[in-house]
Enzyme design. Sequence first.
Site, PDB file in Angstrom:
ATOM      1  N   ASP A   1      30.086  37.641 -27.464  1.00  0.00           N
ATOM      2  CA  ASP A   1      29.839  37.959 -28.784  1.00  0.00           C
ATOM      3  C   ASP A   1      28.521  37.281 -29.413  1.00  0.00           C
ATOM      4  O   ASP A   1      28.030  36.517 -29.215  1.00  0.00           O
ATOM      5  CB  ASP A   1      31.048  37.287 -29.362  1.00  0.00           C
ATOM      6  CG  ASP A   1      32.448  37.784 -29.146  1.00  0.00           C
ATOM      7  OD1 ASP A   1      32.484  38.866 -28.499  1.00  0.00           O
ATOM      8  OD2 ASP A   1      33.355  36.917 -29.117  1.00  0.00           O
TER       9      ASP A   1
ATOM     10  N   ARG B   1      49.080  45.413 -26.301  1.00  0.00           N
ATOM     11  CA  ARG B   1      48.762  43.959 -26.371  1.00  0.00           C
ATOM     12  C   ARG B   1      47.900  44.298 -27.950  1.00  0.00           C
ATOM     13  O   ARG B   1      47.143  45.350 -27.984  1.00  0.00           O
ATOM     14  CB  ARG B   1      47.717  43.641 -25.524  1.00  0.00           C
ATOM     15  CG  ARG B   1      46.888  42.292 -25.726  1.00  0.00           C
ATOM     16  CD  ARG B   1      46.215  41.866 -24.638  1.00  0.00           C
ATOM     17  NE  ARG B   1      45.395  40.546 -24.898  1.00  0.00           N
ATOM     18  CZ  ARG B   1      44.205  40.681 -25.423  1.00  0.00           C
ATOM     19  NH1 ARG B   1      43.368  41.674 -25.320  1.00  0.00           N
ATOM     20  NH2 ARG B   1      43.582  39.571 -25.580  1.00  0.00           N
TER      21      ARG B   1
END
Length: 335
Positions: free
Chosen positions: A213, A278
Amino acid sequence: MVVVTPTTNIRTEKIRALDLPIIDLSADRSEVSKLIVKSCEDFGFFKVINHGVPLDIINKMEDESFGFFAKPGPDKQRAGPANPFGYGSKNIGFNGDIGEVEYLLLNTNPLSISHLSKSISTDPSKFSRAVSGYVESVRGLACEILELMAEGLWVPDTSVFSRLIRAVDSDSLLRFNHYPPLDRDTQPSSFHHHHHHHQSSNNNRIGFGEHSDPQMLTILRSNDVGGLQISLEDGVWVPVTPDPTAFCVNVGDVLQAMTNGRFVSVRHRAMANSYKPRMSMAYFGAPPLHALIACTPELVSPQKPYPYRPFTWGEYKKATYSLRLGDSRLNLFRV
C-alpha cells in the site's frame, strides 16, 4: 508484474501457516507500543482487538456496502467507472491490472462522500452518514496506533505521524472490495468430496494481486471469509485468518520511508477461492498531497543514513498511478 499470474508460478509458491501478532489495545500502553513496533519491524502487519470502534458503526457500514454490491449490474455502474473514485469491476487502476473483484473507492473528504452517495444509494444521506461515522472511528483508531508507534520508537513528537492523517486536507481513502464467491457448478464434483479443505491449494483465483500500500497505514476489516495473504519473503505467502472482531493493520510505503526502513511496507494480496462472498473495508490513512515525506531525525544516523530524496505525497501518488500494481515504488525515490 502481471497480476494474472500463470499457473506455474502459483504452483511454485509456498503457503506457510504462521501466527501473526494480535494486539489488545486495552492492555498496558507502554507494552502495547513495544508490541506494535516489533510487529511492524518483523511483519509490517498485525491485528488489533479491543480497538474501540463501536460494533454498530461497523455493522451499519457493512450493511450499506453489502446492500450496494447486491444491486443489479446497471445500478452499480451508475456509480462508475472509477476515475479513481466510484465503482469498478475487475480492472484495478489504469495500467492493465485485473482481478476477481468489484469495488467502491471513496475519498474520505465529507463533500466528496456526499457527492458520490447520490449515485451509490437510493438513500444518499443514510449512506453518507454510515461512511462518515465509520471514517471518523477508524481514523481515530489509525491516529491512536500511529501515536503508539511514535512512542514505541522513542520519537519525542508523538503526533509526528498522526497529524498527517488528522489534517483537514488529508488524502485518505476508503475502499470496499467485494470478492464474488466461486460458482460451485464450475468445479468437478470430485473437488467437493476430496479437496474441500484444500481449496486454496487447488485454486488460484486472484482477487487483488500482490502489492504494497503506498499510503501510511491501512486499517482493514473483513467478514468471516478468508482470502488475505501477506508475503514475508519472495514466493512465501502467509494466510491471514479472518476475524470479524479484529482490525488488520498494515504499514504502507510512506511509513516505511518515515521510519527510515525500520517498519516494512508489507506485500499482500487477496485470493478469491471461497464459496462464500468475501467483503473487506479498507481505510488508507494518507497525508495531504502537499505534505513533504521525510524521516524523523531520531531514526537517522551515520550508520543508517536516509536513502530517499525529499518528495511530497502528491509526487509519490502520481508515481503509484503510473505503475503496475505489483511494481516497487520507493526505489524510484532513492538518492
